[in-house]
Design a protein around this motif. Structure first.
Motif, PDB file in Angstrom:
ATOM      1  N   ARG A 172       0.704  -1.100   0.064  1.00 30.09           N
ATOM      2  CA  ARG A 172       0.066   0.042   0.072  1.00 30.09           C
ATOM      3  C   ARG A 172       0.754   1.294   0.132  1.00 30.09           C
ATOM      4  O   ARG A 172       0.562   2.061  -0.561  1.00 30.09           O
ATOM      5  CB  ARG A 172      -1.025  -0.147   1.263  1.00 30.09           C
ATOM      6  CG  ARG A 172      -2.031  -1.133   1.187  1.00 30.09           C
ATOM      7  CD  ARG A 172      -3.278  -0.570   2.067  1.00 30.09           C
ATOM      8  NE  ARG A 172      -2.666  -0.656   3.520  1.00 30.09           N
ATOM      9  CZ  ARG A 172      -2.832  -1.738   4.237  1.00 30.09           C
ATOM     10  NH1 ARG A 172      -3.202  -3.090   3.889  1.00 30.09           N
ATOM     11  NH2 ARG A 172      -2.349  -1.646   5.585  1.00 30.09           N
ATOM     12  N   GLU A 173       1.781   1.197   0.708  1.00 27.96           N
ATOM     13  CA  GLU A 173       2.853   2.497   0.888  1.00 27.96           C
ATOM     14  C   GLU A 173       3.385   2.862  -0.805  1.00 27.96           C
ATOM     15  O   GLU A 173       3.464   3.767  -1.170  1.00 27.96           O
ATOM     16  CB  GLU A 173       3.828   2.235   1.593  1.00 27.96           C
ATOM     17  CG  GLU A 173       5.037   3.211   1.861  1.00 27.96           C
ATOM     18  CD  GLU A 173       4.235   4.737   2.399  1.00 27.96           C
ATOM     19  OE1 GLU A 173       4.860   5.600   2.289  1.00 27.96           O
ATOM     20  OE2 GLU A 173       3.077   4.755   2.854  1.00 27.96           O
TER      21      GLU A 173
ATOM     22  N   ARG B  21       0.634   4.138  -2.723  1.00 31.69           N
ATOM     23  CA  ARG B  21       0.617   5.541  -2.530  1.00 31.69           C
ATOM     24  C   ARG B  21       1.732   6.551  -3.123  1.00 31.69           C
ATOM     25  O   ARG B  21       1.493   7.630  -3.579  1.00 31.69           O
ATOM     26  CB  ARG B  21       0.723   5.873  -0.930  1.00 31.69           C
ATOM     27  CG  ARG B  21       0.158   7.206  -0.493  1.00 31.69           C
ATOM     28  CD  ARG B  21       0.516   7.271   1.243  1.00 31.69           C
ATOM     29  NE  ARG B  21       1.977   7.299   1.515  1.00 31.69           N
ATOM     30  CZ  ARG B  21       2.524   8.093   1.524  1.00 31.69           C
ATOM     31  NH1 ARG B  21       2.362   9.358   1.046  1.00 31.69           N
ATOM     32  NH2 ARG B  21       3.973   8.014   1.702  1.00 31.69           N
TER      33      ARG B  21
END
Length: 247
Positions: free
Chosen positions: A77-78, A81
């Motif tokens: 997810r990072e 992002r």
């Protein structure tokens, strides 16, 4: 005094003597045994490390696996992002550059239309000679209008007077005035645009050339691959018009 006989050498005595003064071969064997023992200890330690999870219960293993999966998911997810932020910045930069490019092109176009900058390009040169009569103001205005309709991008009279959207003509003694400046024959008009289209705008039936011929003037049109218009106009500040604050 009778001689005492030496006691025979036992196996233990020989072993002790060997340990006290080992031979070269025995020393080598000892070193090899030491290395072998060290390797065995290292292998045992490695096996113990590899078997870290061997004694854990199934529930403990599932918990560890879930923790590792959660860590990987957070990392994914990072990454997503950060990639989204990168793409947004690239898109904003591209949009900003496109807006700046469009604004610069618009400024360039307006400067050309207003006659504020020199220009160069293909076009035509029109030479008007007064022979049996004088070119009338109506004929010249019609000529200019037809050239504008044919998408003339810039026009210059007599190599010194730049024509613009707000230009005005007037008839005076000795010739015609363009924006308050006297134009004297012969009139030479340099026009930048598509040479064929501009020539066609001059030569159609009852067009500018025929009108000037009726005035008693001769007209010569020359198509050019490149011509320069060097004259420029001074910028005029609006007196009454102001920007609309609502725009």
């Amino acid at each position: 005094m009778p001689e005492q006989k030496e006691s025979p050498e036992t196996g233990r005595d020989r072993l002790l003597a060997t340990l006290r003064t080992p031979s070269r071969a025995q020393a080598i064997v000892g070193v090899l045994l030491a290395v072998l023992g060290f390797s065995a200890v290292v292998q045992v330690n490695n096996n113990e490390q590899d078997n870290t999870y061997a004694g854990l219960r199934e529930a403990d293993l599932i918990e560890i696996l879930d923790a590792l999966t959660g860590t990987a998911e957070r990392a994914r997810r990072e990454v997503d992002r950060l990639e989204g932020t990168r793409d947004q910045l690239q898109s904003e930069s591209t949009s900003r550059q496109a807006a700046l490019t469009a604004a610069q092109e618009r400024v360039t176009t307006l400067n050309i239309i207003a006659g504020l900058v020199p220009v160069t390009g293909p076009g035509i040169r029109v030479r008007i000679e007064e022979e049996t009569g004088a070119a009338t103001l109506v004929s010249l205005l019609d000529l200019v209008q037809e050239l504008r309709t044919a998408d003339a991008e810039a026009m210059e009279f007599n190599d010194t007077h730049r024509l613009a959207a707000q230009s005005s003509f007037d008839t005076v003694v000795g010739g015609i005035e363009l924006d308050g400046e006297l134009l004297e024959p012969p009139y030479v008009i340099d026009v930048i645009g598509d040479p064929h289209a501009l020539s066609s705008a001059m030569t159609f039936g009852d067009g500018p050339i025929e009108q000037l011929n009726r005035d008693g003037a001769s007209v010569q049109v020359t198509e050019l691959e490149s011509l320069d218009i060097e004259s420029v106009r001074d910028p005029v500040r609006p007196v009454n018009a102001e920007p609309d604050p609502g725009q």
